[in-house]
Design a protein around this motif. Structure first.
Motif, PDB file in Angstrom:
ATOM      1  N   SER A 121      37.279  54.605 -28.948  1.00 24.96           N
ATOM      2  CA  SER A 121      38.027  53.766 -29.889  1.00 24.96           C
ATOM      3  C   SER A 121      37.130  52.583 -30.250  1.00 24.96           C
ATOM      4  CB  SER A 121      39.303  53.261 -29.215  1.00 24.96           C
ATOM      5  OG  SER A 121      39.857  52.205 -29.966  1.00 24.96           O
ATOM      6  N   ALA A 122      37.396  51.934 -31.354  1.00 22.97           N
ATOM      7  CA  ALA A 122      36.641  50.711 -31.665  1.00 22.97           C
ATOM      8  C   ALA A 122      37.519  49.483 -31.456  1.00 22.97           C
ATOM      9  CB  ALA A 122      36.098  50.768 -33.083  1.00 22.97           C
ATOM     10  N   ASN A 123      38.551  49.632 -30.636  1.00 23.94           N
ATOM     11  CA  ASN A 123      39.423  48.488 -30.371  1.00 23.94           C
ATOM     12  C   ASN A 123      38.795  47.516 -29.375  1.00 23.94           C
ATOM     13  OD1 ASN A 123      41.377  49.229 -32.134  1.00 23.94           O
ATOM     14  ND2 ASN A 123      42.674  50.239 -30.596  1.00 23.94           N
ATOM     15  N   ILE A 124      37.629  47.028 -29.767  1.00 24.62           N
ATOM     16  CA  ILE A 124      37.035  45.918 -29.024  1.00 24.62           C
ATOM     17  C   ILE A 124      36.783  44.839 -30.064  1.00 24.62           C
ATOM     18  CG2 ILE A 124      34.797  47.127 -29.157  1.00 24.62           C
ATOM     19  CD1 ILE A 124      33.888  45.400 -26.780  1.00 24.62           C
ATOM     20  N   GLY A 339      27.348  44.542 -31.370  1.00 25.01           N
ATOM     21  CA  GLY A 339      28.476  45.170 -32.047  1.00 25.01           C
ATOM     22  C   GLY A 339      29.798  44.815 -31.397  1.00 25.01           C
ATOM     23  N   GLY A 340      29.939  43.593 -30.949  1.00 25.55           N
ATOM     24  CA  GLY A 340      31.174  43.169 -30.297  1.00 25.55           C
ATOM     25  C   GLY A 340      32.361  43.049 -31.235  1.00 25.55           C
ATOM     26  N   LEU A 341      32.107  43.032 -32.526  1.00 26.07           N
ATOM     27  CA  LEU A 341      33.216  42.972 -33.485  1.00 26.07           C
ATOM     28  C   LEU A 341      33.742  44.382 -33.747  1.00 26.07           C
ATOM     29  CD1 LEU A 341      31.555  40.442 -35.950  1.00 26.07           C
ATOM     30  CD2 LEU A 341      33.669  39.985 -34.700  1.00 26.07           C
ATOM     31  N   ALA A 342      35.056  44.499 -33.941  1.00 27.24           N
ATOM     32  CA  ALA A 342      35.694  45.813 -34.074  1.00 27.24           C
ATOM     33  C   ALA A 342      35.189  46.589 -35.291  1.00 27.24           C
ATOM     34  CB  ALA A 342      37.203  45.643 -34.161  1.00 27.24           C
ATOM     35  N   ASN A 343      34.639  45.876 -36.283  1.00 23.85           N
ATOM     36  CA  ASN A 343      34.219  46.568 -37.502  1.00 23.85           C
ATOM     37  C   ASN A 343      32.717  46.798 -37.572  1.00 23.85           C
ATOM     38  OD1 ASN A 343      34.279  43.696 -37.685  1.00 23.85           O
ATOM     39  ND2 ASN A 343      33.807  43.843 -39.853  1.00 23.85           N
ATOM     40  N   THR A 344      31.988  46.502 -36.477  1.00 25.62           N
ATOM     41  CA  THR A 344      30.563  46.823 -36.464  1.00 25.62           C
ATOM     42  C   THR A 344      30.326  47.804 -35.318  1.00 25.62           C
ATOM     43  OG1 THR A 344      30.038  44.960 -35.030  1.00 25.62           O
ATOM     44  CG2 THR A 344      29.915  44.573 -37.391  1.00 25.62           C
ATOM     45  N   LEU A 345      29.155  48.458 -35.341  1.00 26.71           N
ATOM     46  CA  LEU A 345      28.938  49.493 -34.336  1.00 26.71           C
ATOM     47  C   LEU A 345      28.092  48.959 -33.175  1.00 26.71           C
ATOM     48  CD1 LEU A 345      29.604  52.304 -33.573  1.00 26.71           C
ATOM     49  CD2 LEU A 345      27.903  53.146 -35.171  1.00 26.71           C
ATOM     50  N   SER A 355      24.943  56.232 -39.044  1.00 26.62           N
ATOM     51  CA  SER A 355      24.845  55.321 -37.902  1.00 26.62           C
ATOM     52  C   SER A 355      25.706  55.806 -36.740  1.00 26.62           C
ATOM     53  CB  SER A 355      25.279  53.910 -38.299  1.00 26.62           C
ATOM     54  OG  SER A 355      24.461  53.420 -39.331  1.00 26.62           O
ATOM     55  N   ILE A 356      26.898  56.294 -37.054  1.00 29.48           N
ATOM     56  CA  ILE A 356      27.765  56.803 -35.984  1.00 29.48           C
ATOM     57  C   ILE A 356      27.019  57.916 -35.236  1.00 29.48           C
ATOM     58  CG2 ILE A 356      29.930  58.003 -35.458  1.00 29.48           C
ATOM     59  CD1 ILE A 356      31.163  56.615 -37.920  1.00 29.48           C
ATOM     60  N   ASP A 357      26.385  58.774 -36.001  1.00 26.80           N
ATOM     61  CA  ASP A 357      25.672  59.879 -35.382  1.00 26.80           C
ATOM     62  C   ASP A 357      24.460  59.389 -34.590  1.00 26.80           C
ATOM     63  OD1 ASP A 357      25.328  62.745 -35.025  1.00 26.80           O
ATOM     64  OD2 ASP A 357      23.460  62.420 -36.142  1.00 26.80           O
ATOM     65  N   ARG A 358      23.765  58.407 -35.154  1.00 25.47           N
ATOM     66  CA  ARG A 358      22.564  57.892 -34.483  1.00 25.47           C
ATOM     67  C   ARG A 358      22.935  57.266 -33.142  1.00 25.47           C
ATOM     68  NH1 ARG A 358      21.154  54.314 -38.097  1.00 25.47           N
ATOM     69  NH2 ARG A 358      20.115  55.880 -39.372  1.00 25.47           N
ATOM     70  N   VAL A 359      23.971  56.449 -33.136  1.00 24.46           N
ATOM     71  CA  VAL A 359      24.368  55.774 -31.891  1.00 24.46           C
ATOM     72  C   VAL A 359      24.913  56.818 -30.903  1.00 24.46           C
ATOM     73  CG1 VAL A 359      25.845  54.015 -30.877  1.00 24.46           C
ATOM     74  CG2 VAL A 359      24.797  53.609 -33.111  1.00 24.46           C
ATOM     75  N   ARG A 360      25.633  57.794 -31.412  1.00 23.61           N
ATOM     76  CA  ARG A 360      26.163  58.852 -30.539  1.00 23.61           C
ATOM     77  C   ARG A 360      25.021  59.558 -29.813  1.00 23.61           C
ATOM     78  NH1 ARG A 360      26.218  63.972 -30.624  1.00 23.61           N
ATOM     79  NH2 ARG A 360      25.430  64.136 -32.755  1.00 23.61           N
ATOM     80  N   ARG A 361      23.989  59.900 -30.579  1.00 15.74           N
ATOM     81  CA  ARG A 361      22.861  60.603 -29.964  1.00 15.74           C
ATOM     82  C   ARG A 361      22.160  59.706 -28.951  1.00 15.74           C
ATOM     83  NH1 ARG A 361      19.117  61.289 -33.763  1.00 15.74           N
ATOM     84  NH2 ARG A 361      20.316  60.509 -35.520  1.00 15.74           N
ATOM     85  N   PHE A 362      21.969  58.448 -29.334  1.00 21.98           N
ATOM     86  CA  PHE A 362      21.253  57.543 -28.425  1.00 21.98           C
ATOM     87  C   PHE A 362      22.011  57.359 -27.109  1.00 21.98           C
ATOM     88  CE2 PHE A 362      20.331  53.405 -26.634  1.00 21.98           C
ATOM     89  CZ  PHE A 362      18.944  53.418 -26.574  1.00 21.98           C
ATOM     90  N   TRP A 363      23.331  57.190 -27.225  1.00 22.55           N
ATOM     91  CA  TRP A 363      24.144  56.970 -26.021  1.00 22.55           C
ATOM     92  C   TRP A 363      24.486  58.282 -25.304  1.00 22.55           C
ATOM     93  CZ3 TRP A 363      28.214  53.089 -28.405  1.00 22.55           C
ATOM     94  CH2 TRP A 363      27.706  51.784 -28.309  1.00 22.55           C
ATOM     95  N   ASN A 364      24.246  59.365 -26.003  1.00 25.11           N
ATOM     96  CA  ASN A 364      24.726  60.641 -25.503  1.00 25.11           C
ATOM     97  C   ASN A 364      26.238  60.542 -25.280  1.00 25.11           C
ATOM     98  OD1 ASN A 364      24.576  63.246 -24.703  1.00 25.11           O
ATOM     99  ND2 ASN A 364      23.759  62.813 -22.650  1.00 25.11           N
ATOM    100  N   ALA A 365      26.895  60.010 -26.280  1.00 23.47           N
ATOM    101  CA  ALA A 365      28.300  59.612 -26.130  1.00 23.47           C
ATOM    102  C   ALA A 365      29.244  60.802 -26.290  1.00 23.47           C
ATOM    103  CB  ALA A 365      28.640  58.557 -27.170  1.00 23.47           C
ATOM    104  N   MET A 368      32.600  59.413 -29.567  1.00 24.24           N
ATOM    105  CA  MET A 368      32.205  58.282 -30.384  1.00 24.24           C
ATOM    106  C   MET A 368      33.368  57.834 -31.272  1.00 24.24           C
ATOM    107  SD  MET A 368      29.437  56.630 -30.435  1.00 24.24           S
ATOM    108  CE  MET A 368      29.230  55.441 -31.725  1.00 24.24           C
ATOM    109  N   ALA A 369      33.598  56.523 -31.315  1.00 21.50           N
ATOM    110  CA  ALA A 369      34.584  55.997 -32.270  1.00 21.50           C
ATOM    111  C   ALA A 369      34.110  56.337 -33.677  1.00 21.50           C
ATOM    112  CB  ALA A 369      34.697  54.493 -32.107  1.00 21.50           C
ATOM    113  N   GLN A 370      35.023  56.703 -34.543  1.00 22.15           N
ATOM    114  CA  GLN A 370      34.638  57.153 -35.883  1.00 22.15           C
ATOM    115  C   GLN A 370      34.942  56.115 -36.948  1.00 22.15           C
ATOM    116  OE1 GLN A 370      33.025  60.133 -36.460  1.00 22.15           O
ATOM    117  NE2 GLN A 370      32.930  60.247 -34.235  1.00 22.15           N
ATOM    118  N   GLN A 371      35.703  55.101 -36.598  1.00 22.25           N
ATOM    119  CA  GLN A 371      36.048  54.097 -37.605  1.00 22.25           C
ATOM    120  C   GLN A 371      36.310  52.744 -36.950  1.00 22.25           C
ATOM    121  OE1 GLN A 371      39.308  56.244 -39.101  1.00 22.25           O
ATOM    122  NE2 GLN A 371      40.778  55.425 -37.642  1.00 22.25           N
ATOM    123  N   PRO A 372      36.263  51.673 -37.747  1.00 18.48           N
ATOM    124  CA  PRO A 372      36.470  50.337 -37.173  1.00 18.48           C
ATOM    125  C   PRO A 372      37.792  50.223 -36.428  1.00 18.48           C
ATOM    126  CG  PRO A 372      35.721  50.179 -39.454  1.00 18.48           C
ATOM    127  CD  PRO A 372      35.985  51.621 -39.188  1.00 18.48           C
TER     128      PRO A 372
END
Ligand SMILES: Nc1nc2c(c(=O)[nH]1)N[C@H]1C(S)=C(S)[C@@H](COP(=O)(O)OP(=O)(O)OC[C@H]3O[C@@H](n4cnc5c(=O)[nH]c(N)nc54)[C@H](O)[C@@H]3O)O[C@H]1N2
Ligand SMILES: Nc1nc2c(c(=O)[nH]1)N[C@H]1C(S)=C(S)[C@@H](COP(=O)(O)OP(=O)(O)OC[C@H]3O[C@@H](n4cnc5c(=O)[nH]c(N)nc54)[C@H](O)[C@@H]3O)O[C@H]1N2
Ligand code: SF4
Ligand SMILES: [Mo]
Length: 890
Positions: A121-124, A339-345, A355-365, A368-372
Motif C-alpha cells: 500500500s502507499a498509505n505512508i 519517498g516518505g510522502l504518500a504520492n511519491t515512490l 518507476s513502479i516496475d524499476r523500484v519493484r525490481r530493485f527491492w525484489n518487492a 508493490m503499491a501501484q498508486q499513491p
C-alpha cells in the motif's frame, strides 16, 4: 583527552554541524562545528541549549502495551500481528504509517520500503505534508522534480533577498545570521513579505505587510510588471522553458495594474512599485519562502507564482539567484528523497508504470503499491470512515500538530490499533496508543539527514541510549521480519541501509533523475557533509542546478504555470471575524517535547499567547497580560493576551507549541480547520476564521513545585520547567471554596509543613509547603495579576533551608526589599531578561546592541536575540523621547 563527536543539530532544516564534547566529569558541552558548511561554527539559542535537553527522566525507557510496561518481544509481536490481521482481513490499504521529517533517512527508507514494497500500500504519509508538500508540488510542476536549485551561499551572494512567509530570524536563525553578516558587508536589499511584523523585519529595508493569503496576486503583478518593462531573459526562457505566454496572460488578467494589486494585498501602491522596481533592476535576487507560502489553501500556486518570476528573468541556479524553499525539519529533505510522502515512490520517483516496475525490481518487492496512498488529512478521515484499521505513528505528535486536532484525536480513539514510536515518556498522541515503542533520539541515534541546500550530514551517537530504547530503523526492520520479510530487512547497521538508498538513487538513473548518490556507493559511511546530486566519487556534489536548463520534465524544459489569485477558502464573517495565523516562537520547537526541558529556553515565552493589534484588543475589551478565549467552529483555546502593533488589524497570531501535556486549552490546532491545498494536500494552517472574547478570570495563581504537578485545571493552566522546579500559571472563571485544600491537591504528596496566609476579602491566598525546612512548593493566588517575581521564587528552591525572612516573603507573596525580576528571557544564552535590558538602557550608557553586548554579554553568543534587543532598545528610547517631550510640554 576529552572525546569530541561530530554530529548535526536535530532542530531546523538549516542542519548545523555540532561538536559534542564529553567532559571529564561525564557531562557534555556542544559547540557549532567550524568545518560544517551550513553554519561554519555558529549555533542559535536552541542549538546552544541542546545538552540541557539530555534528560533521561523525561524519556520513554520501556515498551508499553495498553499503558503497562511490556517486553520488546511481546510489544513487537503485537504490532506485527495487528498489522497482519488487518492486511489479511481487509487488504493492504487498511493499514497506514504516519511518519516524520524528524526520522533519520535510514529509518524513513525502511518504513517506506516496508509499506510500499512489502505491505503493498502507499498509505505512508508524513508530517512533511503539513510542512513542505506545497513546495514539493510546486517544484515538480515547474521543474519536473522536487529540486531546490540553490544553496545557502546564494543568500550571501545576492544583492536582494525577498523573504516570503518566512520568519527566518526565529525559524532558521543561523541562515538569518549569515544573511545579516552579508548585508553588513554588501548592503543586501532585504524585503519581508509577511502579514505581521516579525523579528526578521529587523534587517528588512522593506516590509510588505500584505493581507493574509494574497501572495499570488503580488507575484503575478511582479511577473506582468517585469514582462511589460522588458526584464525577460529571452535566451533562457526560449531555450529552457515552456508556458511563458499562458502564464503572462494569466498574470496580466489577474494583475492588470499595480493599483489593483495594492488594493487586494492591502498595500500602498508606491510600496508595491518600489518592490517591483528593485526586483526588476537587481539581477541577483534570492526569494526565500516558507510556511506563509506552503501552509495555504493556495500554497502550490503561491510557490509557482514565485518560481515564474525567477524563470522569466533566468534567475535560477546561478550564484546569488533563485527561488529557495527553506525546509523546516532537520530531515524534511531526506524524507522527500526516500519517498516518505504518500504520492511519491522512492529516490525521487513517482507512481508511473516504469518507476513502479524499476523500484519493484530493485527491492525484489513481492507486493508493490501501484498508486499513491492517502495524504495526512485524508488518512485520519479514512480512520473515521473505518477504512484504516491499524496505524503506526513515528516521531510526530499529530494530536497536537494536525489541523482540527479534536477530530484527529477522535480518529486515534476510534482506530482499532495504534502504535506510537517515540522517545519521550509522554506526549498527547501517546495517550491514544495501544503500543508505545521507546526509540533513541539525538545523542544516541545514528544516521543521516539532508538540509535545505541538499546537503547530507551524519548524526552520530555520543551517549548510550537510556533504558531499552532502540533505533527507529531497527524497530521497523524487526516488525518487517515478524511479518515475514526478514530477508529484505536484515541490515546490520544504519550505514547498510544508507548504501541501499544510494544504490536505488543510482539504479537506472543515467542522469534522468535529480536525486543521485552514485558517488557515495561503496564508500565508507564516515563521509563529510555532501550535497546531492553526487554523480561521481569525490568532491562535494553539485552546488547549484538549472542555470543551463536541464530540468527533469520529459522535454527538459521548466514549466511556467498560469496561476490566478484566489481567496483563501474560508473568510472571516460576523461570527468569526478574525483570521487566526499560527506559527513558531524563537526558543520552542514544535510540541516542546525537547525544548520544554530547558529552563532557559522556557523563559523566552513562558505562556501560550494570542498576539493581536491594539485596535482589536480595545474592540474586544482585552488588555496586555489578560486572558482571552479564542473560538472557531472546530474548537477553543484560552490564552494570555499580548498586545502587539506588529499584528495586522483583523488578524491574531498564536504559537503552535503548547499542548495538553503542559497546558489546558492551548492546542491551537484544535481551532484550525482541515482545509487543504487542492494540489499538494497541505493544510491551511495560517488562515482560520475565529472569534475572540475576554476570559473573565475570577483569580489567577502561580503554583511552583519541586516535583511534578499532580492536578491540572480546566480554565487556564500552563507549566514550564524552571530551575529546580516547575512553574505553573493557573486562572479560572469559577471560585474556589477551600484554597488550602486546592493548594494541597496541586502539590505532590509526602509529609509537608504548610505555611499559609489568607485574605478572603481581598482574594489573596499564599501557601508554602516545606520538608525539613526546604521549600517543596509555593502557591500564590490573587484576583489580579500581581503575582511574585519568578526569579525570586525559583531562588527559594535553591536554598537548603528557609529562614524567617524567606518564610515571611513567601507569605507576603513578594521578595523582602525590592527584589529584581529579570522578566521574560531575551538572551537565553546568558539569561538576560527584558527587565535587565530596560534597566541597562535607562542608565543611559548602553544605547546600542553592541554596547549592551559588551556590558551584559546579551546577544554575543548565538546572536538569536539581537533583533529583540534592538526592539527593546527602540521601545525604551521611544518611551524616553515621549517622556522628554512630555516634560518639555509641562
Ligand atoms: N524556533 C523554531 N524554529 C523552527 C521550528 C520551531 O518549531 N521553532 N520549526 C521548524 C519547522 S518544522 C518549520 S516548517 C519552519 C517554519 O518556519 P517559518 O515558515 O519561518 O515559520 P512560521 O512561524 O510557521 O511562519 C512564517 C510566517 O508566515 C507568515 N504568514 C502567515 N500567513 C501568510 C501569508 O498569507 N503570506 C505570507 N507571505 N506570509 C504569511 C506568518 O505571519 C509567519 O511570520 O521553522 C523551523 N524552525
Ligand atoms: N496550526 C499549525 N499546525 C502546524 C504547523 C503550523 O505552523 N500551524 N506547522 C506544521 C509543521 S511545519 C510541522 S513540521 C509539524 C510538526 O509537528 P510534530 O511533528 O507533531 O511535532 P514534534 O513536537 O516535533 O513531534 C515530534 C515527536 O517525535 C519525537 N521524537 C524526537 N526524536 C525522535 C526519534 O528519533 N524517533 C522517534 N520515533 N521519535 C522522536 C518527539 O518526542 C515528538 O513527540 O506541525 C505542523 N502543524
Ligand atoms: S539554526 Fe539553530 S536550530 Fe537550526 S540547525 Fe542551526 S543550531 Fe539547530
Ligand atoms: Mo515544518
Amino acid at each position: 583527552m576529552a572525546e569530541v563527536v561530530r554530529t548535526t543539530c536535530p532542530y531546523c532544516g538549516v542542519g548545523c554541524g555540532v561538536l559534542v564534547t564529553k567532559e571529564d566529569d561525564g557531562s557534555y558541552t556542544a559547540q557549532g562545528d567550524p568545518d560544517h558548511p551550513a553554519n561554519l561554527g555558529r549555533l542559535c539559542s536552541k542549538g546552544s541549549a541542546l545538552v540541557e535537553t539530555l534528560d533521561d527522566n523525561a524519556r520513554l525507557l520501556y515498551p508499553q502495551m495498553d499503558g503497562k510496561r511490556a517486553f520488546w518481544d511481546k510489544a513487537l509481536a503485537r504490532v506485527s500481528s495487528e498489522f497482519k490481521y488487518a492486511i489479511d482481513t481487509y487488504g493492504p490499504d487498511s493499514v497506514a504509517f504516519y511518519v516524520s521529517g524528524q526520522l533519520m533517512t535510514e529509518a524513513y527508507y525502511v518504513a517506506n520500503k516496508l509499506m510500499k514494497g512489502y505491505i503493498g500500500s502507499a498509505n505512508i504519509d508524513t508530517n512533511s505534508r503539513l510542512c513542505m508538500a506545497s513546495s514539493v508540488a510546486g517544484h515538480k510542476r515547474a521543474f519536473g522534480s522536487d529540486t531546490v536549485p540553490g544553496n545557502y551561499e546564494d543568500l550571501e551572494l545576492a544583492d536582494m533577498v525577498v523573504l516570503v512567509g518566512s520568519n527566518l530570524a526565529w525559524c532558521h536563525p543561523v541562515l538569518y545570521q549569515r544573511l545579516t553578516a552579508a548585508k553588513r558587508e554588501r548592503g543586501t536589499h532585504i524585503v519581508v513579505v509577511d502579514p505581521r511584523k516579525t523579528a526578521t523585519c529587523d534587517i528588512a529595508d522593506q516590509h510588505l505587510a500584505l493581507k493574509s493569503g494574497t501572495d499570488v496576486k503580488l507575484f503575478n503583478g511582479l511577473l506582468s510588471h517585469m514582462a511589460e518593462l522588458g526584464s525577460t531573459d529571452r535566451g533562457f526562457a526560449q531555450a529552457h522553458t515552456t508556458g511563458m505566454d499562458e502564464a503572462l496572460e494569466a498574470a496580466r488578467f489577474d494583475a492588470p495594474d499595480i493599483r489593483s494589486v495594492a488594493e487586494v494585498c492591502g498595500l500602498d501602491t508606491a510600496d508595491v512599485l518600489d518592490f517591483y522596481k528593485t526586483f526588476r533592476r537587481t539581477p541577483k535576487v534570492v526569494t526565500v519562502y516558507s510556511q506563509g507560502v506552503n501552509q495555504s489553501s493556495r500554497g502550490t500556486d503561491k510557490v509557482n507564482a514565485i518560481i515564474n518570476c525567477h524563470l522569466l528573468t533566468g534567475r535560477i541556479g546561478k550564484p546569488g539567484c533563485g527561488p529557495f524553499s527553506v525546509t523546516g525539519q532537520p530531515n524534511a529533505m531526506g524524507g522527500r528523497e526516500v519517498g516518505g510522502l504518500a504520492n511519491t515512490l522512492a529516490a525521487h520517483m513517482d507512481f508511473d508504470d516504469a518507476s513502479i516496475d524499476r523500484v519493484r525490481r530493485f527491492w525484489n518487492a513481492p507486493r508493490m503499491a501501484q498508486q499513491p496512498g492517502l495524504k495526512a488529512v485524508d488518512l485520519f478521515e479514512a480512520i473515521h470512515r473505518g477504512k484504516i484499521k491499524a496505524l503506526w505513528v513515528m516521531a510526530t505528535n499529530p494530536a497536537v500538530s494536525m489541523p482540527d486536532a479534536n477530530r484527529v484525536r477522535r480518529a486515534l480513539e476510534l482506530c482499532q490499533f495504534v502504535a506510537v514510536s517515540d522517545c519521550v515518556a509522554h506526549n498527547d498522541t501517546i495517550t491514544y496508543a495501544d503500543v508505545v515503542l521507546p526509540t533513541t533520539t539525538w545523542g544516541e541515534r545514528d544516521g543521516t539527514v539532508t538540509n535545505s541546500e541538499r546537503r547530507i550530514s551524519r548524526q552520530r551517537p555520543f551517549r548510550d541510549a537510556p533504558g531499552e530504547a532502540r533505533e527507529d530503523w531497527d524497530i521497523i526492520c524487526d516488525v518487517a521480519g515478524r511479518m515475514g520479510y526478514g530477508a529484505a530487512f536484515s541490515y546490520e547497521t544504519a550505514g547498510d541501509i544508507f548504501q541501499e538508498h544510494a544504490e536505488l538513487s543510482a539504479f537506472e538513473n543515467n542522469g534522468s533523475r535529480d536525486f543521485d548518490l552514485s558517488g557515495l556507493m561503496g564508500q565508507p559511511y564516515e563521509f563529510a557533509p555532501v550535497q546531492w546530486p553526487l554523480r561521481h566519487r569525490g568532491g562535494g556534489g553539485q552546488e547549484r542546478m538549472f542555470a543551463e536548463g536541464g530540468f527533469y520534465t520529459p522535454d527538459r524544459r521548466a514549466r511556467f504555470l498560469a496561476v490566478r489569485y484566489q481567496q483563501a477558502v474560508h473568510q472571516p464573517d460576523t461570527a468569526y471575524p478574525l483570521v487566526l495565523n499560527t506559527g513558531r516562537v524563537r526558543d520552542h520547537w514544535h510540541t516542546m517535547t525537547r525544548t520544554g526541558l530547558s529552563a532557559r529556553l522556557g523563559r523566552h515565552r513562558a505562556e501560550p499567547t494570542v498576539e493581536l493589534h491594539p485596535g482589536d484588543a480595545e474592540r474586544y475589551g482585552l488588555v496586555d497580560g489578560s486572558l482571552a478565549k479564542l473560538a472557531s467552529p472546530q474548537g477553543e483555546a484560552v490564552l494570555r493576551v499580548r498586545v502587539d502593533d506588529g499584528q495586522q488589524p483583523g488578524s491574531v497570531f498564536v504559537p503552535i507549541h503548547w499542548n495538553d501535556t503542559n497546558s489546558a486549552n492551548a492546542v491551537v490546532s484544535r481551532l484550525v480547520g482541515a482545509v487543504t491545498d487542492p494540489v499538494s494536500g497541505q493544510p491551511e494552517s495560517k488562515h482560520t476564521p475565529v472569534s475572540v472574547s475576554a476570559y473573565n478570570a475570577k483569580w489567577q495563581a502561580l503554583v511552583v513545585t519541586r516535583g511534578l504537578p499532580v492536578a491540572s485545571d480546566n480554565g487556564y493552566w500552563t507549566q514550564i520547567t524552571g530551575e529546580g522546579c516547575v512553574l505553573i500559571a493557573v486562572a479560572d472563571s469559577e471560585d474556589v471554596a477551600d484554597w488550602l485544600s486546592w493548594a494541597r491537591d496541586r502539590v505532590d504528596g509526602g509529609d509537608r509543613d504548610w505555611l499559609s496566609y489568607s485574605d478572603p476579602a481581598g482574594g489573596s491566598h499564599r501557601f508554602a509547603a516545606l520538608q525539613n525546612g526546604m521549600l517543596q512548593a509555593a502557591v500564590f493566588v490573587s484576583r489580579h495579576s500581581d503575582l511574585p517575581s519568578l526569579d525570586w521564587v525559583q531562588a527559594q528552591f535553591a536554598l537548603d533551608a528557609l529562614g524567617d525572612v524567606e518564610r515571611a516573603g513567601l507569605l507576603a507573596g513578594r521578595a523582602p526589599g525590592d527584589a529584581f525580576d529579570s522578566g521574560p528571557m531575551v538572551c537565553s544564552c546568558f539569561s538576560v531578561g527584558i527587565n535587565d535590558l530596560r534597566r541597562a538602557i535607562a542608565d543611559g550608557t548602553m544605547l546600542s546592541v553592541e554596547a549592551i553586548g559588551e556590558a551584559l554579554q546579551a546577544g554575543t553568543n548565538c546572536g538569536s536575540c539581537k533583533p529583540e534587543i534592538q526592539a527593546v532598545l527602540d521601545q525604551e528610547l521611544q518611551k524616553a523621547e515621549v517622556n522628554t517631550l512630555r516634560q518639555e510640554v509641562a
